[in-house]
Design a protein around this motif. Structure first.
Motif, PDB file in Angstrom:
ATOM      1  N   MET A   1       8.058   1.017   4.780  1.00 22.17           N
ATOM      2  CA  MET A   1       9.292   1.315   4.063  1.00 22.17           C
ATOM      3  C   MET A   1       9.276   2.722   3.508  1.00 22.17           C
ATOM      4  O   MET A   1       8.225   3.288   3.227  1.00 22.17           O
ATOM      5  CB  MET A   1       9.544   0.286   2.971  1.00 22.17           C
ATOM      6  CG  MET A   1       8.471   0.190   1.922  1.00 22.17           C
ATOM      7  SD  MET A   1       8.474  -1.402   1.107  1.00 22.17           S
ATOM      8  CE  MET A   1       7.690  -2.414   2.326  1.00 22.17           C
ATOM      9  N   GLU A   2      10.484   3.243   3.405  1.00 20.82           N
ATOM     10  CA  GLU A   2      10.703   4.535   2.777  1.00 20.82           C
ATOM     11  C   GLU A   2      11.595   4.293   1.565  1.00 20.82           C
ATOM     12  O   GLU A   2      12.660   3.694   1.684  1.00 20.82           O
ATOM     13  CB  GLU A   2      11.393   5.489   3.737  1.00 20.82           C
ATOM     14  CG  GLU A   2      11.683   6.837   3.133  1.00 20.82           C
ATOM     15  CD  GLU A   2      12.404   7.762   4.097  1.00 20.82           C
ATOM     16  OE1 GLU A   2      12.904   8.781   3.613  1.00 20.82           O
ATOM     17  OE2 GLU A   2      12.465   7.472   5.300  1.00 20.82           O
TER      18      GLU A   2
ATOM     19  N   VAL B   1       0.846  -1.177   0.000  1.00 21.53           N
ATOM     20  CA  VAL B   1       0.000   0.000   0.000  1.00 21.53           C
ATOM     21  C   VAL B   1       0.890   1.239   0.000  1.00 21.53           C
ATOM     22  O   VAL B   1       1.784   1.365   0.840  1.00 21.53           O
ATOM     23  CB  VAL B   1      -0.908   0.019   1.256  1.00 21.53           C
ATOM     24  CG1 VAL B   1      -1.767   1.260   1.287  1.00 21.53           C
ATOM     25  CG2 VAL B   1      -1.744  -1.240   1.326  1.00 21.53           C
ATOM     26  N   GLY B   2       0.638   2.139  -0.938  1.00 26.01           N
ATOM     27  CA  GLY B   2       1.362   3.412  -0.982  1.00 26.01           C
ATOM     28  C   GLY B   2       0.624   4.458  -0.171  1.00 26.01           C
ATOM     29  O   GLY B   2      -0.598   4.532  -0.209  1.00 26.01           O
TER      30      GLY B   2
ATOM     31  N   GLU C   1       3.636   0.512   2.799  1.00 26.89           N
ATOM     32  CA  GLU C   1       3.400  -0.453   3.863  1.00 26.89           C
ATOM     33  C   GLU C   1       3.047  -1.795   3.231  1.00 26.89           C
ATOM     34  O   GLU C   1       2.207  -1.854   2.333  1.00 26.89           O
ATOM     35  CB  GLU C   1       2.249   0.040   4.735  1.00 26.89           C
ATOM     36  CG  GLU C   1       1.944  -0.833   5.915  1.00 26.89           C
ATOM     37  CD  GLU C   1       0.858  -0.221   6.770  1.00 26.89           C
ATOM     38  OE1 GLU C   1       1.192   0.482   7.747  1.00 26.89           O
ATOM     39  OE2 GLU C   1      -0.325  -0.448   6.455  1.00 26.89           O
ATOM     40  N   LEU C   2       3.711  -2.848   3.690  1.00 30.05           N
ATOM     41  CA  LEU C   2       3.351  -4.202   3.288  1.00 30.05           C
ATOM     42  C   LEU C   2       2.387  -4.720   4.344  1.00 30.05           C
ATOM     43  O   LEU C   2       2.730  -4.788   5.524  1.00 30.05           O
ATOM     44  CB  LEU C   2       4.590  -5.098   3.214  1.00 30.05           C
ATOM     45  CG  LEU C   2       4.311  -6.546   2.800  1.00 30.05           C
ATOM     46  CD1 LEU C   2       3.849  -6.602   1.340  1.00 30.05           C
ATOM     47  CD2 LEU C   2       5.542  -7.413   3.007  1.00 30.05           C
ATOM     48  N   ARG C   3       1.164  -5.043   3.915  1.00 23.86           N
ATOM     49  CA  ARG C   3       0.122  -5.488   4.849  1.00 23.86           C
ATOM     50  C   ARG C   3      -0.258  -6.927   4.586  1.00 23.86           C
ATOM     51  O   ARG C   3      -0.317  -7.365   3.446  1.00 23.86           O
ATOM     52  CB  ARG C   3      -1.132  -4.627   4.708  1.00 23.86           C
ATOM     53  CG  ARG C   3      -0.938  -3.210   5.173  1.00 23.86           C
ATOM     54  CD  ARG C   3      -2.234  -2.455   5.291  1.00 23.86           C
ATOM     55  NE  ARG C   3      -3.120  -2.994   6.307  1.00 23.86           N
ATOM     56  CZ  ARG C   3      -3.034  -2.743   7.606  1.00 23.86           C
ATOM     57  NH1 ARG C   3      -2.090  -1.970   8.064  1.00 23.86           N
ATOM     58  NH2 ARG C   3      -3.893  -3.257   8.440  1.00 23.86           N
ATOM     59  N   CYS C   4      -0.560  -7.639   5.654  1.00 23.16           N
ATOM     60  CA  CYS C   4      -1.119  -8.984   5.559  1.00 23.16           C
ATOM     61  C   CYS C   4      -2.632  -8.820   5.414  1.00 23.16           C
ATOM     62  O   CYS C   4      -3.285  -8.225   6.279  1.00 23.16           O
ATOM     63  CB  CYS C   4      -0.790  -9.781   6.808  1.00 23.16           C
ATOM     64  SG  CYS C   4      -1.539 -11.440   6.796  1.00 23.16           S
ATOM     65  N   VAL C   5      -3.171  -9.300   4.308  1.00 21.65           N
ATOM     66  CA  VAL C   5      -4.605  -9.181   4.059  1.00 21.65           C
ATOM     67  C   VAL C   5      -5.382 -10.048   5.050  1.00 21.65           C
ATOM     68  O   VAL C   5      -6.417  -9.636   5.578  1.00 21.65           O
ATOM     69  CB  VAL C   5      -4.935  -9.569   2.605  1.00 21.65           C
ATOM     70  CG1 VAL C   5      -6.430  -9.569   2.358  1.00 21.65           C
ATOM     71  CG2 VAL C   5      -4.231  -8.636   1.628  1.00 21.65           C
ATOM     72  N   GLN C   6      -4.867 -11.233   5.325  1.00 19.03           N
ATOM     73  CA  GLN C   6      -5.557 -12.172   6.217  1.00 19.03           C
ATOM     74  C   GLN C   6      -5.606 -11.658   7.650  1.00 19.03           C
ATOM     75  O   GLN C   6      -6.643 -11.706   8.306  1.00 19.03           O
ATOM     76  CB  GLN C   6      -4.861 -13.535   6.165  1.00 19.03           C
ATOM     77  CG  GLN C   6      -5.517 -14.586   7.035  1.00 19.03           C
ATOM     78  CD  GLN C   6      -4.892 -15.941   6.815  1.00 19.03           C
ATOM     79  OE1 GLN C   6      -4.529 -16.288   5.691  1.00 19.03           O
ATOM     80  NE2 GLN C   6      -4.758 -16.713   7.865  1.00 19.03           N
TER      81      GLN C   6
END
Length: 76
Positions: free
Chosen positions: A67-68, A44-45, A54-59
């Protein structure tokens, strides 16, 4: 299973690596170490500033990493 108090990993990523093969392989390994190996994930930006993701866990509906992305001029 992930810990409820586990904070997301904070990463600095060089612009020339962002979204490439090495980038995704590293995020897959990180997700696996944090207990999200078989879970669907989404990158997600953020709107402001535009170089944060951001790396998100959908579950689990939890962030795995933030991250930058460092532009070339910012790296040096």
């Amino acid at each position: 299973m992930t810990s409820g108090s586990e904070e997301p990993e904070h990463l600095l990523v060089a612009q020339d690596v962002f979204a490439g093969e090495r980038f995704w392989a590293a995020l897959d390994r990180l997700a696996g170490r944090r207990g999200h190996d078989e879970h669907p994930r989404i990158l997600v930006g953020l709107v402001d500033p535009t170089n944060r993701y951001e790396l998100r866990c959908v579950q689990c509906e939890r962030p795995i990493a933030t991250m930058e992305v460092r532009r070339d001029a910012e790296a040096g």
